[in-house]
Enzyme design. Structure first.
Site, mmCIF file in Angstrom:
data_model
loop_
_atom_site.group_PDB
_atom_site.id
_atom_site.type_symbol
_atom_site.label_atom_id
_atom_site.label_comp_id
_atom_site.label_asym_id
_atom_site.label_seq_id
_atom_site.Cartn_x
_atom_site.Cartn_y
_atom_site.Cartn_z
ATOM 1 N N HIS A 132 21.089 18.114 -15.959
ATOM 2 C CA HIS A 132 19.772 18.167 -16.377
ATOM 3 C C HIS A 132 19.355 17.526 -16.853
ATOM 4 C CE1 HIS A 132 15.999 19.402 -18.480
ATOM 5 N NE2 HIS A 132 15.651 19.995 -17.871
ATOM 6 N N GLY A 148 10.694 25.509 -17.100
ATOM 7 C CA GLY A 148 10.729 25.394 -18.173
ATOM 8 C C GLY A 148 9.857 25.901 -19.685
ATOM 9 N N GLY A 149 9.018 25.349 -19.850
ATOM 10 C CA GLY A 149 8.149 26.310 -20.652
ATOM 11 C C GLY A 149 7.198 27.278 -19.746
ATOM 12 N N GLU A 199 17.929 15.885 -19.558
ATOM 13 C CA GLU A 199 17.292 16.359 -21.196
ATOM 14 C C GLU A 199 19.112 16.148 -21.479
ATOM 15 O OE1 GLU A 199 15.656 19.702 -22.000
ATOM 16 O OE2 GLU A 199 13.603 18.365 -20.919
ATOM 17 N N ASN A 216 15.008 27.985 -17.229
ATOM 18 C CA ASN A 216 15.750 27.530 -18.427
ATOM 19 C C ASN A 216 14.933 27.173 -19.861
ATOM 20 O OD1 ASN A 216 16.911 25.518 -19.661
ATOM 21 N ND2 ASN A 216 16.084 23.157 -17.963
ATOM 22 N N TRP A 217 15.173 27.845 -20.281
ATOM 23 C CA TRP A 217 14.825 28.275 -21.995
ATOM 24 C C TRP A 217 14.563 27.297 -22.544
ATOM 25 C CZ3 TRP A 217 16.143 34.101 -23.219
ATOM 26 C CH2 TRP A 217 15.541 34.627 -22.288
ATOM 27 N N LYS A 218 16.444 26.046 -22.370
ATOM 28 C CA LYS A 218 15.939 25.376 -23.413
ATOM 29 C C LYS A 218 17.099 25.713 -24.982
ATOM 30 C CE LYS A 218 12.925 22.033 -20.191
ATOM 31 N NZ LYS A 218 12.692 20.975 -20.264
ATOM 32 N N GLU A 231 14.400 17.378 -10.678
ATOM 33 C CA GLU A 231 12.978 17.796 -11.663
ATOM 34 C C GLU A 231 12.962 15.747 -11.602
ATOM 35 O OE1 GLU A 231 13.352 21.553 -14.156
ATOM 36 O OE2 GLU A 231 15.217 20.462 -14.866
ATOM 37 N N GLY A 259 7.652 18.794 -18.898
ATOM 38 C CA GLY A 259 6.996 19.291 -19.970
ATOM 39 C C GLY A 259 5.642 18.369 -20.256
ATOM 40 N N SER A 282 7.073 20.484 -14.675
ATOM 41 C CA SER A 282 5.650 21.621 -14.991
ATOM 42 C C SER A 282 4.735 22.284 -13.954
ATOM 43 C CB SER A 282 4.890 20.266 -14.964
ATOM 44 O OG SER A 282 4.695 19.354 -16.855
HETATM 45 P P1 PGA Z 1 9.537 22.212 -17.757
HETATM 46 O O1 PGA Z 1 10.615 22.179 -17.401
HETATM 47 O O2 PGA Z 1 8.854 22.933 -16.633
HETATM 48 O O3 PGA Z 1 8.921 22.294 -18.804
HETATM 49 O O4 PGA Z 1 8.886 21.088 -17.618
HETATM 50 C C1 PGA Z 1 11.444 21.741 -16.693
HETATM 51 C C2 PGA Z 1 12.927 21.710 -16.883
HETATM 52 O O5 PGA Z 1 13.125 20.827 -17.698
HETATM 53 O O6 PGA Z 1 14.399 22.804 -16.259
#
Ligand code: PGA
Length: 252
Positions: free
Chosen positions: A98, A236-237, A100, A11-13, A170, A176, A215
């Site tokens: 998601h 994500g990251g 966010e 998930n590159w966001k 999640e 994050g 994470s």
């Molecule tokens: P993260 O994000 O790996 O940076 O914690 C995961 C996500 O929100 O899909």
């Protein structure tokens, strides 16, 4: 024993420009042979990147996901991107719900019901995200919060439709933050999710991949993926670095 698909989805966001994103996709592609053949990779990229990344990974078996879609089919909805548009650019998947989006963009269960129906109609496989906040966990409500997120949206589907859904657990407090759920906490919730799904979809629940996100990185993926009900990760990251992303895919 039922073999569920193993999936590592990035998930590159809202990261990378289009050239940077295409480069990242090419870097993933260049290393794709390093991963076990039964692990499916999916790249969840910004809307602007879809066409370029689709071209870069064409024919590779790597899946392409958008990070959202509209809750309407088409028409006067300025700024929105429909499920049909995603399908037409080569997406096979769409991340929905998601945290966010729930937190910053007013994503409601009601809208998610509409979005998932439209995704289904286009043959897009939803990567449906659920997860509790730290406050909810500390109050002991994490199981009920996740259960209601599933009931309110996924329970509107038929078992046939549910068969194409990927669930991502999640915990909001792990996204994050560098703070990962322990393998025990994650497995406990994944087993709960599967039980809830089985209550509605029966045997189909055994075939639905449930991914962990929050994470997840090369250093902790192995322990998480070793759990019975964890079928991979939503990353994500660490998905912004091809080496880390592939290292995670090699952690099964
Ligand atoms: P993260 O994000 O790996 O940076 O914690 C995961 C996500 O929100 O899909």
């Amino acid at each position: 024993m039922i073999m569920r698909m193993k999936i590592v989805a990035g998930n590159w966001k809202m990261n990378t420009t289009v050239p940077e994103g295409v480069e990242l996709a090419k870097n993933v592609l260049a290393k794709v042979s390093e991963k076990p053949s039964d692990v499916k990779l999916i790249l969840g990229v910004p809307f602007t990147h879809l066409a370029g990344v689709a071209e870069a990974i064409s024919g590779s078996g790597i899946g392409l996901a958008a990070q959202n879609c509209a809750d309407k089919e088409s028409g006067a909805y300025t700024g929105e991107v429909s499920a049909a548009m995603l399908k037409s650019v080569g997406c096979g998947y769409v991340i929905l719900g998601h945290s966010e989006r729930r937190q910053y963009y007013g994503e409601t269960d009601e809208r998610l019901v509409a979005k998932i129906a439209l995704a289904m109609k286009e043959g897009l496989a939803p990567i449906f995200c659920v997860g509790e906040t730290l406050e909810q966990r500390e109050a002991g409500n994490h199981f009920s919060v996740v259960e209601s997120q599933i009931r309110n949206v996924l329970f509107t589907l038929t078992p046939e439709q549910a068969a194409s859904v990927i669930v991502a657990y999640e915990p909001v407090w792990a996204i994050g933050t560098g703070k990962t759920a322990t393998a025990g906490q994650a497995q406990e919730m994944h087993a709960h999710i599967r039980k809830v799904l089985a209550g509605r979809f029966g045997d189909v629940a055994e075939t639905m991949p449930v991914l962990y996100g929050g994470s997840c990185k090369p250093s902790n993926a192995k322990e998480l993926f070793a759990c019975a009900d964890i079928d991979g990760g939503l990353i994500g990251g660490a998905s912004l670095n091809a080496d880390d992303f592939l290292a995670i895919a090699k952690s099964f």
